[in-house]
Write a protein that holds these residues in place. Structure first.
Motif, PDB file in Angstrom:
ATOM      1  N   GLU A  49      40.952  30.267  41.154  1.00  0.00           N
ATOM      2  CA  GLU A  49      41.194  31.522  42.102  1.00  0.00           C
ATOM      3  C   GLU A  49      40.185  31.563  43.066  1.00  0.00           C
ATOM      4  N   ARG A  50      38.850  31.423  42.839  1.00  0.00           N
ATOM      5  CA  ARG A  50      37.721  31.626  43.814  1.00  0.00           C
ATOM      6  C   ARG A  50      37.701  30.452  44.766  1.00  0.00           C
ATOM      7  N   LEU A  51      38.066  29.186  44.308  1.00  0.00           N
ATOM      8  CA  LEU A  51      38.211  28.188  45.011  1.00  0.00           C
ATOM      9  C   LEU A  51      39.363  28.028  46.200  1.00  0.00           C
ATOM     10  N   LYS A  59      38.766  28.058  50.317  1.00  0.00           N
ATOM     11  CA  LYS A  59      39.333  27.210  51.137  1.00  0.00           C
ATOM     12  C   LYS A  59      40.376  27.763  52.032  1.00  0.00           C
ATOM     13  N   GLY A  60      40.945  29.064  51.556  1.00  0.00           N
ATOM     14  CA  GLY A  60      42.083  29.628  52.301  1.00  0.00           C
ATOM     15  C   GLY A  60      43.446  28.795  52.043  1.00  0.00           C
ATOM     16  N   MET A 118      39.472  32.027  26.182  1.00  0.00           N
ATOM     17  CA  MET A 118      38.229  32.322  26.955  1.00  0.00           C
ATOM     18  C   MET A 118      38.046  31.336  27.982  1.00  0.00           C
ATOM     19  N   GLU A 119      37.928  29.872  27.439  1.00  0.00           N
ATOM     20  CA  GLU A 119      37.693  28.964  28.643  1.00  0.00           C
ATOM     21  C   GLU A 119      38.842  28.747  29.486  1.00  0.00           C
ATOM     22  N   ARG A 120      39.927  29.053  29.087  1.00  0.00           N
ATOM     23  CA  ARG A 120      41.170  29.014  30.038  1.00  0.00           C
ATOM     24  C   ARG A 120      40.892  30.310  31.082  1.00  0.00           C
ATOM     25  N   GLU A 121      40.503  31.193  30.950  1.00  0.00           N
ATOM     26  CA  GLU A 121      40.311  32.462  31.816  1.00  0.00           C
ATOM     27  C   GLU A 121      39.301  31.978  32.820  1.00  0.00           C
ATOM     28  N   LYS A 122      38.218  31.553  32.205  1.00  0.00           N
ATOM     29  CA  LYS A 122      37.283  30.908  33.323  1.00  0.00           C
ATOM     30  C   LYS A 122      37.573  29.936  34.274  1.00  0.00           C
ATOM     31  N   PHE A 123      38.332  29.074  33.775  1.00  0.00           N
ATOM     32  CA  PHE A 123      38.915  27.956  34.691  1.00  0.00           C
ATOM     33  C   PHE A 123      39.899  28.525  35.467  1.00  0.00           C
ATOM     34  N   ASP A 124      40.792  29.611  35.267  1.00  0.00           N
ATOM     35  CA  ASP A 124      41.547  30.060  36.183  1.00  0.00           C
ATOM     36  C   ASP A 124      40.893  30.936  37.241  1.00  0.00           C
TER      37      ASP A 124
END
Length: 81
Positions: free
Chosen positions: A11-13, A17-18, A1-7
């Motif tokens: 992805e959003r960052l 940033k582009g 669960m923590e890994r999914e949040k981190f991923d």
């Protein structure tokens, strides 16, 4: 669960940033006068457009009196005007 949040955060960052693949690599390349120093309290002057109905000499005198304070700083004049 923590890994999914981190991923998901990574992805959003990356989306924010582009990918950095722009036609110009540096914003400084867009500047016409790259080493212009802008004074901290500088405001771009507001000039009235000459409409041809008033005295041209008076209009030019007013323009010169406003711009006179910056006449020694050519780079600043080129950057803003």
């Amino acid at each position: 669960m923590e890994r999914e949040k981190f991923d998901h955060i990574e992805e959003r960052l990356r989306a924010i940033k582009g990918d950095g693949d722009y036609a110009f690599a540096d914003m400084a390349e867009l500047c016409l006068v790259p080493d212009a120093v802008i004074p901290p309290k500088f405001k771009v002057l507001d000039f009235d457009k000459y409409k041809g109905t008033t005295c041209l000499k008076n209009h030019l005198k007013m323009y010169n009196s406003k711009i006179g304070a910056y006449s020694k700083n050519e780079k600043l004049l080129m950057h803003f005007f």
